[in-house]
Write a protein that holds these residues in place. Sequence first.
Motif, PDB file in Angstrom:
ATOM      1  N   ASN A  48     -11.729  45.184 -44.534  1.00  0.00           N
ATOM      2  CA  ASN A  48     -12.962  44.428 -44.247  1.00  0.00           C
ATOM      3  C   ASN A  48     -13.532  44.714 -42.856  1.00  0.00           C
ATOM      4  N   LEU A  49     -13.431  45.951 -42.431  1.00  0.00           N
ATOM      5  CA  LEU A  49     -14.001  46.321 -41.132  1.00  0.00           C
ATOM      6  C   LEU A  49     -15.491  46.610 -41.288  1.00  0.00           C
ATOM      7  N   PRO A  50     -16.269  46.271 -40.277  1.00  0.00           N
ATOM      8  CA  PRO A  50     -17.707  46.595 -40.331  1.00  0.00           C
ATOM      9  C   PRO A  50     -17.917  48.103 -40.182  1.00  0.00           C
ATOM     10  N   TYR A  51     -19.040  48.575 -40.699  1.00  0.00           N
ATOM     11  CA  TYR A  51     -19.342  50.008 -40.643  1.00  0.00           C
ATOM     12  C   TYR A  51     -19.322  50.550 -39.215  1.00  0.00           C
ATOM     13  N   GLU A  52     -19.783  49.745 -38.261  1.00  0.00           N
ATOM     14  CA  GLU A  52     -19.806  50.182 -36.866  1.00  0.00           C
ATOM     15  C   GLU A  52     -18.392  50.512 -36.385  1.00  0.00           C
ATOM     16  N   ARG A  53     -17.435  49.683 -36.748  1.00  0.00           N
ATOM     17  CA  ARG A  53     -16.039  49.894 -36.349  1.00  0.00           C
ATOM     18  C   ARG A  53     -15.452  51.116 -37.039  1.00  0.00           C
ATOM     19  N   ILE A  54     -15.766  51.280 -38.322  1.00  0.00           N
ATOM     20  CA  ILE A  54     -15.281  52.441 -39.069  1.00  0.00           C
ATOM     21  C   ILE A  54     -15.845  53.719 -38.458  1.00  0.00           C
ATOM     22  N   ALA A  55     -17.119  53.699 -38.092  1.00  0.00           N
ATOM     23  CA  ALA A  55     -17.740  54.863 -37.462  1.00  0.00           C
ATOM     24  C   ALA A  55     -17.034  55.212 -36.149  1.00  0.00           C
ATOM     25  N   ALA A  56     -16.678  54.193 -35.383  1.00  0.00           N
ATOM     26  CA  ALA A  56     -15.970  54.429 -34.122  1.00  0.00           C
ATOM     27  C   ALA A  56     -14.586  55.023 -34.394  1.00  0.00           C
ATOM     28  N   ILE A  57     -13.890  54.497 -35.385  1.00  0.00           N
ATOM     29  CA  ILE A  57     -12.552  54.998 -35.736  1.00  0.00           C
ATOM     30  C   ILE A  57     -12.624  56.453 -36.202  1.00  0.00           C
ATOM     31  N   GLN A  58     -13.631  56.748 -37.019  1.00  0.00           N
ATOM     32  CA  GLN A  58     -13.752  58.095 -37.575  1.00  0.00           C
ATOM     33  C   GLN A  58     -14.510  59.053 -36.664  1.00  0.00           C
ATOM     34  N   GLY A  59     -15.057  58.532 -35.593  1.00  0.00           N
ATOM     35  CA  GLY A  59     -15.781  59.386 -34.656  1.00  0.00           C
ATOM     36  C   GLY A  59     -17.037  59.984 -35.253  1.00  0.00           C
ATOM     37  N   THR A  60     -17.775  59.159 -36.007  1.00  0.00           N
ATOM     38  CA  THR A  60     -18.982  59.643 -36.671  1.00  0.00           C
ATOM     39  C   THR A  60     -20.059  58.558 -36.633  1.00  0.00           C
ATOM     40  N   ARG A  61     -21.190  58.840 -37.264  1.00  0.00           N
ATOM     41  CA  ARG A  61     -22.297  57.890 -37.295  1.00  0.00           C
ATOM     42  C   ARG A  61     -22.161  56.930 -38.468  1.00  0.00           C
ATOM     43  N   ILE A  62     -22.836  55.793 -38.369  1.00  0.00           N
ATOM     44  CA  ILE A  62     -22.807  54.775 -39.422  1.00  0.00           C
ATOM     45  C   ILE A  62     -23.330  55.343 -40.747  1.00  0.00           C
ATOM     46  N   GLY A  63     -24.371  56.145 -40.684  1.00  0.00           N
ATOM     47  CA  GLY A  63     -24.921  56.740 -41.900  1.00  0.00           C
ATOM     48  C   GLY A  63     -23.889  57.584 -42.641  1.00  0.00           C
ATOM     49  N   THR A  64     -23.070  58.294 -41.888  1.00  0.00           N
ATOM     50  CA  THR A  64     -22.018  59.110 -42.492  1.00  0.00           C
ATOM     51  C   THR A  64     -20.968  58.221 -43.149  1.00  0.00           C
ATOM     52  N   VAL A  65     -20.637  57.125 -42.492  1.00  0.00           N
ATOM     53  CA  VAL A  65     -19.672  56.170 -43.049  1.00  0.00           C
ATOM     54  C   VAL A  65     -20.216  55.591 -44.354  1.00  0.00           C
TER      55      VAL A  65
END
Length: 88
Positions: A48-65
Amino acid sequence: VEEVPENMNIEEPSDKLAKSEFFEKLDMVLDSLPLKQKEAFILAEFENLPYERIAAIQGTRIGTVKSRINRAKNNIKSALKDFEGYIL
């Protein structure tokens, strides 16, 4: 004659088998996803992580997530179409 309480969930053996098969297939489908898709999907849907956090973890943009999660969901739904009642 004793009545069964209304809130009691009685599950048929065939239901248990179907759920077991569903989760076995889900595990196989998740394992077959590309790593970044799988990671994004799990972080979003199970952690249940927000997209912003996932993007930071994956080192990418929110759109990519968003794209990775959408592709993962489509792949999972397609692979699990035989389990219509359990689709995520």
